[in-house]
Design a protein around this motif. Structure first.
Motif, mmCIF file in Angstrom:
data_model
loop_
_atom_site.group_PDB
_atom_site.id
_atom_site.type_symbol
_atom_site.label_atom_id
_atom_site.label_comp_id
_atom_site.label_asym_id
_atom_site.label_seq_id
_atom_site.Cartn_x
_atom_site.Cartn_y
_atom_site.Cartn_z
ATOM 1 N N VAL A 198 0.944 -1.194 0.039
ATOM 2 C CA VAL A 198 -0.047 0.115 -0.051
ATOM 3 C C VAL A 198 0.912 1.283 -0.062
ATOM 4 O O VAL A 198 1.899 1.360 0.762
ATOM 5 C CB VAL A 198 -1.004 -0.081 1.016
ATOM 6 C CG1 VAL A 198 -1.646 1.256 1.129
ATOM 7 C CG2 VAL A 198 -1.701 -1.274 1.421
ATOM 8 N N LEU A 199 0.555 2.103 -1.099
ATOM 9 C CA LEU A 199 1.289 3.334 -1.076
ATOM 10 C C LEU A 199 0.384 4.508 -1.089
ATOM 11 O O LEU A 199 -0.608 4.381 -1.707
ATOM 12 C CB LEU A 199 2.006 3.523 -2.253
ATOM 13 C CG LEU A 199 3.006 2.160 -2.582
ATOM 14 C CD1 LEU A 199 3.630 2.159 -3.985
ATOM 15 C CD2 LEU A 199 4.149 2.254 -1.484
ATOM 16 N N ILE A 200 0.624 5.654 -0.376
ATOM 17 C CA ILE A 200 -0.401 6.734 -0.059
ATOM 18 C C ILE A 200 0.247 8.025 -0.363
ATOM 19 O O ILE A 200 1.267 8.325 -0.012
ATOM 20 C CB ILE A 200 -0.845 6.653 1.573
ATOM 21 C CG1 ILE A 200 -1.392 5.534 1.992
ATOM 22 C CG2 ILE A 200 -1.788 8.031 1.685
ATOM 23 C CD1 ILE A 200 -1.785 5.221 3.368
ATOM 24 N N SER A 201 -0.280 8.517 -1.123
ATOM 25 C CA SER A 201 -0.008 10.024 -1.323
ATOM 26 C C SER A 201 -0.450 10.971 -0.156
ATOM 27 O O SER A 201 -1.722 10.954 0.190
ATOM 28 C CB SER A 201 -0.573 10.727 -2.888
ATOM 29 O OG SER A 201 0.341 10.328 -3.897
ATOM 30 N N GLU A 202 0.338 11.819 0.417
ATOM 31 C CA GLU A 202 0.087 12.694 1.441
ATOM 32 C C GLU A 202 0.910 13.943 1.362
ATOM 33 O O GLU A 202 2.015 13.804 0.674
ATOM 34 C CB GLU A 202 0.129 11.902 2.486
ATOM 35 C CG GLU A 202 -1.159 11.837 3.443
ATOM 36 C CD GLU A 202 -1.906 13.073 3.711
ATOM 37 O OE1 GLU A 202 -1.330 14.246 3.710
ATOM 38 O OE2 GLU A 202 -3.103 12.807 4.204
ATOM 39 N N GLU A 234 5.198 17.063 -1.231
ATOM 40 C CA GLU A 234 4.500 15.770 -1.403
ATOM 41 C C GLU A 234 5.320 14.782 -1.144
ATOM 42 O O GLU A 234 6.445 14.333 -1.578
ATOM 43 C CB GLU A 234 4.269 15.986 -3.073
ATOM 44 C CG GLU A 234 3.484 14.912 -3.727
ATOM 45 C CD GLU A 234 1.922 15.012 -3.584
ATOM 46 O OE1 GLU A 234 1.208 13.962 -3.199
ATOM 47 O OE2 GLU A 234 1.446 16.351 -3.546
ATOM 48 N N VAL A 235 4.563 13.524 -0.373
ATOM 49 C CA VAL A 235 5.325 12.497 0.050
ATOM 50 C C VAL A 235 4.605 11.320 -0.383
ATOM 51 O O VAL A 235 3.178 11.415 -0.600
ATOM 52 C CB VAL A 235 5.440 12.645 1.608
ATOM 53 C CG1 VAL A 235 6.472 13.596 2.062
ATOM 54 C CG2 VAL A 235 4.454 12.585 2.391
ATOM 55 N N LEU A 236 5.179 10.118 -0.846
ATOM 56 C CA LEU A 236 4.711 8.855 -1.013
ATOM 57 C C LEU A 236 4.789 8.037 0.259
ATOM 58 O O LEU A 236 6.122 7.789 0.533
ATOM 59 C CB LEU A 236 5.188 8.247 -2.293
ATOM 60 C CG LEU A 236 4.473 7.016 -2.979
ATOM 61 C CD1 LEU A 236 2.983 7.368 -3.081
ATOM 62 C CD2 LEU A 236 5.024 6.654 -4.182
ATOM 63 N N LEU A 237 4.018 7.378 0.914
ATOM 64 C CA LEU A 237 4.274 6.866 2.276
ATOM 65 C C LEU A 237 3.967 5.289 2.088
ATOM 66 O O LEU A 237 3.334 4.937 1.103
ATOM 67 C CB LEU A 237 2.913 7.200 3.142
ATOM 68 C CG LEU A 237 2.923 8.657 3.698
ATOM 69 C CD1 LEU A 237 2.071 9.113 4.609
ATOM 70 C CD2 LEU A 237 4.277 9.170 4.145
ATOM 71 N N ALA A 238 4.665 4.680 2.642
ATOM 72 C CA ALA A 238 4.565 3.026 3.014
ATOM 73 C C ALA A 238 4.668 2.781 4.295
ATOM 74 O O ALA A 238 5.328 3.620 5.111
ATOM 75 C CB ALA A 238 5.455 2.412 1.892
ATOM 76 N N ARG A 239 4.262 1.502 4.628
ATOM 77 C CA ARG A 239 4.407 1.114 6.004
ATOM 78 C C ARG A 239 6.029 1.088 6.376
ATOM 79 O O ARG A 239 6.784 0.724 5.447
ATOM 80 C CB ARG A 239 3.938 -0.377 6.225
ATOM 81 C CG ARG A 239 2.335 -0.285 6.275
ATOM 82 C CD ARG A 239 1.766 0.508 7.367
ATOM 83 N NE ARG A 239 1.924 -0.134 8.540
ATOM 84 C CZ ARG A 239 1.671 0.308 9.929
ATOM 85 N NH1 ARG A 239 1.093 1.326 9.995
ATOM 86 N NH2 ARG A 239 1.737 -0.478 11.037
#
Length: 248
Positions: A198-202, A234-239
């Motif tokens: 799972v990748l999340i833009s935040e 702008e960051v792309l998050l992962a666990r």
């Protein structure tokens, strides 16, 4: 298509980051497909793809386009006003974003505006939106498209999930209701526990989630009135278990 919070300008960057961590997974899922800018670039990298959105008109639009619907090139101010209070439909989804200034859901009718930064009139909004959605829809014809929020999905180990939800602390997107970031992060964590990547833009980090990639992004919402662009993170998050030590 212009869309508040859309990723058109950074879709290539997002696609590059996803390609780097795809790891042989065969299915791609976007639960917040929005303007479809990222989906258009990423879905062809996978054997199968799915997309959804909580905005009913938006998904009616994408489903109709995938089935061959041709949206109009022009609607009048009167038609725009009538659609604002109409029942959900593909046409309402297209016009509500495509003929509104800066892509804000029924945020004010616009055809062309004077761009002070470049000293010229912009292209007709709806014609530009039409060309954009028809191009994007070509990548959706074989996809599983569903109206509804992110909680309808149960991705597993074969799936890469890219999420572009309303950012924490923002007003969210018109027509989709209030968004609970904490509830979403709990759900995303459950997907990870089920094996999905799972990748999340935040625009910020959250406990348990690390920064996989980061860049600066210009906001273009006020370009037509001559106001200076703003720059945001702008960051792309992962666990955190997925994020390499060099990126943490």
């Amino acid at each position: 298509m212009r869309y508040v919070g859309g990723k058109t300008r950074i879709a290539r960057w997002v696609a590059t980051q996803i390609a780097a961590v795809q790891g042989g997974r065969s299915h791609y899922l976007e639960p917040f497909v929005g303007s479809g800018a990222v989906f258009e670039r990423v879905a062809p990298m996978f054997a199968t793809a799915s997309a959804g959105d909580a905005h009913p008109d938006l998904m009616l639009m994408w489903q109709a386009l995938a089935d061959g619907w041709e949206p109009p090139e022009y609607v009048s101010r009167e038609e725009y006003a009538a659609l604002k209070h109409a029942e959900p439909s593909a046409l309402r989804g297209f016009v509500g974003f495509g003929s509104s200034f800066s892509g804000k859901w029924f945020g004010g009718y616009v055809d062309t505006v004077y761009d002070k930064h470049h000293g010229r009139m912009t292209k007709p909004y709806l014609q530009a939106a039409r060309a954009s959605v028809l191009k994007t829809a070509a990548t959706m014809r074989d996809a599983d498209l569903r109206a509804g929020d992110y909680r309808q999905w149960t991705p597993g180990p074969e799936t890469v999930v890219y999420c572009d939800p309303p950012y924490a602390g923002t007003l969210g997107y018109g027509g989709a209701g209030k968004f609970d970031t904490d509830e979403f992060l709990d759900c995303a964590s459950a997907w990870v526990d089920n094996g999905a990547l799972v990748l999340i833009s935040e625009g910020r980090e959250f406990p348990g989630w690390g920064v996989l990639a980061e860049r600066q992004r210009k906001s273009m919402l006020r370009v037509a009135d001559g106001a200076p662009n703003t720059v945001r993170r702008e960051v792309l998050l992962a666990r955190k278990a997925v994020v390499p030590a060099s990126a943490a």
